[in-house]
Design an enzyme around this catalytic site. Structure first.
Site, mmCIF file in Angstrom:
data_model
loop_
_atom_site.group_PDB
_atom_site.id
_atom_site.type_symbol
_atom_site.label_atom_id
_atom_site.label_comp_id
_atom_site.label_asym_id
_atom_site.label_seq_id
_atom_site.Cartn_x
_atom_site.Cartn_y
_atom_site.Cartn_z
ATOM 1 N N CYS A 16 -4.643 8.535 8.915
ATOM 2 C CA CYS A 16 -4.829 8.095 10.300
ATOM 3 C C CYS A 16 -4.415 9.206 11.269
ATOM 4 C CB CYS A 16 -3.999 6.841 10.568
ATOM 5 S SG CYS A 16 -4.593 5.377 9.703
ATOM 6 N N ARG A 63 0.953 15.739 12.365
ATOM 7 C CA ARG A 63 1.657 15.146 11.212
ATOM 8 C C ARG A 63 2.136 16.299 10.318
ATOM 9 N NH1 ARG A 63 -1.316 9.654 9.181
ATOM 10 N NH2 ARG A 63 0.787 9.267 8.420
ATOM 11 N N PRO A 64 3.256 16.946 10.727
ATOM 12 C CA PRO A 64 3.708 18.146 10.023
ATOM 13 C C PRO A 64 4.227 17.838 8.617
ATOM 14 C CG PRO A 64 5.310 17.494 11.688
ATOM 15 C CD PRO A 64 4.155 16.563 11.835
ATOM 16 N N ILE A 65 4.295 18.892 7.762
ATOM 17 C CA ILE A 65 4.860 18.695 6.413
ATOM 18 C C ILE A 65 5.982 19.700 6.134
ATOM 19 C CG2 ILE A 65 2.805 17.603 5.394
ATOM 20 C CD1 ILE A 65 2.167 20.343 4.107
ATOM 21 N N ASP A 66 6.602 20.195 7.227
ATOM 22 C CA ASP A 66 7.652 21.203 7.040
ATOM 23 C C ASP A 66 8.831 20.688 6.204
ATOM 24 O OD1 ASP A 66 7.831 19.647 9.597
ATOM 25 O OD2 ASP A 66 9.827 20.523 9.638
ATOM 26 N N ASP A 85 4.194 1.017 11.856
ATOM 27 C CA ASP A 85 2.941 0.416 11.399
ATOM 28 C C ASP A 85 2.711 -0.985 11.959
ATOM 29 O OD1 ASP A 85 2.142 2.600 10.037
ATOM 30 O OD2 ASP A 85 2.512 1.813 8.027
ATOM 31 N N ARG A 106 -9.334 0.270 4.196
ATOM 32 C CA ARG A 106 -8.460 1.205 3.472
ATOM 33 C C ARG A 106 -7.144 0.529 3.099
ATOM 34 N NH1 ARG A 106 -6.637 5.463 6.965
ATOM 35 N NH2 ARG A 106 -5.048 5.464 5.358
ATOM 36 N N LYS A 120 0.831 -1.214 0.000
ATOM 37 C CA LYS A 120 0.000 0.000 0.000
ATOM 38 C C LYS A 120 0.862 1.260 0.000
ATOM 39 C CE LYS A 120 -2.634 2.545 3.517
ATOM 40 N NZ LYS A 120 -1.553 3.421 3.906
ATOM 41 N N ASN A 121 1.885 1.266 0.862
ATOM 42 C CA ASN A 121 2.626 2.514 1.054
ATOM 43 C C ASN A 121 3.554 2.871 -0.094
ATOM 44 O OD1 ASN A 121 1.340 3.102 3.403
ATOM 45 N ND2 ASN A 121 2.902 2.221 4.740
HETATM 46 C C1 UD1 Z 1 5.389 7.092 8.571
HETATM 47 C C2 UD1 Z 1 6.354 5.961 8.675
HETATM 48 C C3 UD1 Z 1 5.944 4.967 7.637
HETATM 49 C C4 UD1 Z 1 4.477 4.570 7.900
HETATM 50 C C5 UD1 Z 1 3.554 5.785 7.982
HETATM 51 C C6 UD1 Z 1 2.144 5.479 8.459
HETATM 52 C C7 UD1 Z 1 8.690 6.169 9.298
HETATM 53 C C8 UD1 Z 1 9.960 6.906 9.085
HETATM 54 N N1 UD1 Z 1 7.680 6.492 8.507
HETATM 55 O O1 UD1 Z 1 5.465 7.573 7.212
HETATM 56 O O2 UD1 Z 1 6.793 3.847 7.684
HETATM 57 O O3 UD1 Z 1 4.016 3.728 6.885
HETATM 58 O O4 UD1 Z 1 4.084 6.696 8.917
HETATM 59 O O5 UD1 Z 1 2.150 5.011 9.738
HETATM 60 O O6 UD1 Z 1 8.603 5.292 10.144
HETATM 61 N N2 UD1 Z 1 7.901 14.723 10.140
HETATM 62 C C9 UD1 Z 1 8.185 16.044 10.341
HETATM 63 N N3 UD1 Z 1 8.075 16.904 9.272
HETATM 64 C C10 UD1 Z 1 7.699 16.488 8.033
HETATM 65 C C11 UD1 Z 1 7.406 15.119 7.838
HETATM 66 C C12 UD1 Z 1 7.523 14.262 8.928
HETATM 67 O O7 UD1 Z 1 8.540 16.463 11.448
HETATM 68 O O8 UD1 Z 1 7.640 17.315 7.113
HETATM 69 C C13 UD1 Z 1 8.006 13.759 11.274
HETATM 70 C C14 UD1 Z 1 6.659 13.180 11.653
HETATM 71 O O9 UD1 Z 1 5.971 13.971 12.584
HETATM 72 C C15 UD1 Z 1 7.046 11.828 12.209
HETATM 73 C C16 UD1 Z 1 8.309 11.453 11.412
HETATM 74 O O10 UD1 Z 1 8.789 12.667 10.855
HETATM 75 O O11 UD1 Z 1 7.399 11.949 13.557
HETATM 76 C C17 UD1 Z 1 8.076 10.449 10.299
HETATM 77 O O12 UD1 Z 1 7.112 10.969 9.395
HETATM 78 P P1 UD1 Z 1 6.977 10.443 7.884
HETATM 79 O O13 UD1 Z 1 7.958 9.357 7.644
HETATM 80 O O14 UD1 Z 1 6.946 11.603 6.982
HETATM 81 O O15 UD1 Z 1 5.530 9.876 7.903
HETATM 82 P P2 UD1 Z 1 4.918 8.990 6.819
HETATM 83 O O16 UD1 Z 1 5.475 9.260 5.482
HETATM 84 O O17 UD1 Z 1 3.440 9.087 7.048
#
Ligand code: UD1
Length: 429
Positions: A117, A122-125, A307, A399, A22-23
């Site tokens: 979820c 869940r920041p995107i910085d 996960d 999902r 999926k991912n």
């Molecule tokens: C993460 C998991 C992924 C999992 C998904 C859903 C990791 C590294 N990634 O991916 O394996 O499938 O969750 O559970 O284990 N962050 C920031 N700024 C950003 C983006 C991320 O601070 O711009 C932080 C997040 O808050 C979090 C960490 O980085 O603590 C990992 O986030 P990220 O890997 O981006 O999340 P997903 O891609 O959703």
């Protein structure tokens, strides 16, 4: 409301086949936006998130044909920038990959802020930082990510402050067609990142280092259509590995890459289950086993995956000794604990730590799937528990897992999905 009802206590036996990941399917589908041609993507898991991604691409102007249950042909020649539909995007985290792909193809992007979820912030910085490093100006307003690079994108060095799968993938997408070379230092090493890079390379991109923490993307002038097969889903595989152990059964999990499962395999062995690794399958056996408590910390790959946090917590409840489960990725991944407590679990939670008392057995109860992987954990708990478990909010599970109920039934589980009456469904929409 649709429910899953399980009469627990039956060991699982047999073989289960794992579908595509999926991912990586979701970023690969959105990556087709970069290609002016038709891509054929095979081994897509038939799950709700994939259907939503295909439907979003269609609303944006792509031609989508299903060649069979798991293969889609996607032609994005006529895709329109800025047309991602809000309703679908807000339910799916991966919709933010449209931003990197649109920016790469059109030099601008307008995408609704993503859902997914709820694990706290869940920041995107880091995504934004990457886009800006390539020369885009980015703003967040009115619930949209807006990015623009009127002069085109220029490759540059990006140093990540945290290991982020999402940001690594988004920066690769934006950089694939940029002028010059982009390097991502501190990149995520997850198999999903490797899968995405392999797909783009099959289309003519020049990406090296995926799977290590330094990825180099040499921009190319254009990408052309290709056929690509998605890698097996390590989280679906890990979920069924734990289901096999938790029910003290013996299950062959096929169509997997055992290397991707190393961290789960190691913990299951440490707890007392047997795991045999073959070329493309693993066999998990735990007949008559009594499980030991363990310490687990979720971390970026190759660490123990976040996960698999809820599924592992169920195993810990079934152990004789006490365990500690530290969440190293998200702030709020333990919302499911109160559901397990309804089944007899004894767990003390701090924001990023769960102290799990091994109680040896769980008992059936009515519980909720609070998110996708938590939902899978409730299924495992129900399969292992004595008595009947009813799980609601199962749309989370659908999902991300293909036919979970049918697959488990084939292994001998007493499990049914009960559908809400039609009148209730239409009233609920
Ligand atoms: C993460 C998991 C992924 C999992 C998904 C859903 C990791 C590294 N990634 O991916 O394996 O499938 O969750 O559970 O284990 N962050 C920031 N700024 C950003 C983006 C991320 O601070 O711009 C932080 C997040 O808050 C979090 C960490 O980085 O603590 C990992 O986030 P990220 O890997 O981006 O999340 P997903 O891609 O959703």
């Amino acid at each position: 409301m649709d429910k899953i009802v399980i009469n627990g206590g039956r060991p699982l036996y047999g073989t289960i086949e794992v579908g595509g990941m999926k991912n990586s399917s979701l970023p690969i589908l959105f990556a087709t936006i970069l290609v002016k041609g038709e891509c054929v993507i095979e081994n897509l898991p038939p799950i709700d998130d994939v259907s939503s991604a295909l439907s979003m691409l269609q609303s944006m102007g792509a031609e989508v044909r299903m060649l069979d249950r798991t293969t889609a042909a996607v032609d994005t020649r006529n895709i329109r920038c800025g047309s991602a539909p809000y309703e679908e995007a807000r339910h799916m985290r991966a919709s933010y990959y449209i931003a990197g792909a649109e920016l790469g193809r059109f030099g601008r992007a307008v995408v609704p802020l993503p859902g997914g979820c709820d694990f706290g912030q869940r920041p995107i910085d880091q995504h934004i930082k990457g886009f800006e490093a390539l020369g885009a100006s980015v703003s967040l307003d009115g619930g949209y990510i807006r990015a623009e690079a009127p002069g085109g994108l220029m490759g540059d060095s990006v140093f990540m402050d945290v290991v982020s799968v999402g940001a690594t993938i988004n920066i690769i997408l934006a950089a694939a067609l940029a002028e010059g070379v982009t390097t991502i230092d501190g990149a995520a090493k997850e198999p999903h990142v490797v899968d995405l890079a392999n797909f783009l390379n099959a289309c003519g991109a020049d990406i090296t280092g995926a799977g290590t923490d330094v990825i180099r993307i040499k921009g190319v002038a254009s990408l052309s259509g290709a056929s690509y097969t998605v890698l097996p889903d390590m989280i679906e595989a890990g979920t069924y590995m734990i289901a096999a152990a938790a029910t003290r059964g013996s299950v062959t999990i096929s169509n997997v890459i055992p290397k991707h499962l190393d961290s789960v395999t190691a913990k299951l062995r440490e707890m007392g289950a047997e795991v045999e690794e073959n070329d493309t399958s693993v066999v998990v056996s735990a007949a008559g086993a009594s499980f030991k408590g363990v310490r687990v910390k979720t971390q970026p790959y190759p660490g123990f995956p976040t996960d698999m946090n809820p599924q592992m917590c169920v195993m810990m409840c079934l152990a004789e000794g006490d365990s500690q489960l530290r969440e190293g990725v998200w702030d709020n991944r333990f919302r499911y604990v109160k559901e397990l407590v309804r089944m007899g679990a004894q767990i003390d939670v701090e924001p990023k730590m769960a102290y799990v008392k091994g109680v040896g057995r769980l008992t059936g109860a009515s519980v909720k799937a609070v998110d996708l992987r938590a939902g899978a954990a409730m299924v495992i708990a129900g399969l292992a528990a004595e008595g009947t478990t009813e799980i609601t909010d199962i749309y989370h599970i659908e999902r991300g897992y293909e036919n979970m109920v049918e697959k488990l039934k084939a292994l001998g589980a007493d499990i049914e999905k009960t559908e809400a009456p039609e009148s209730f469904r239409s009233a609920a929409v």
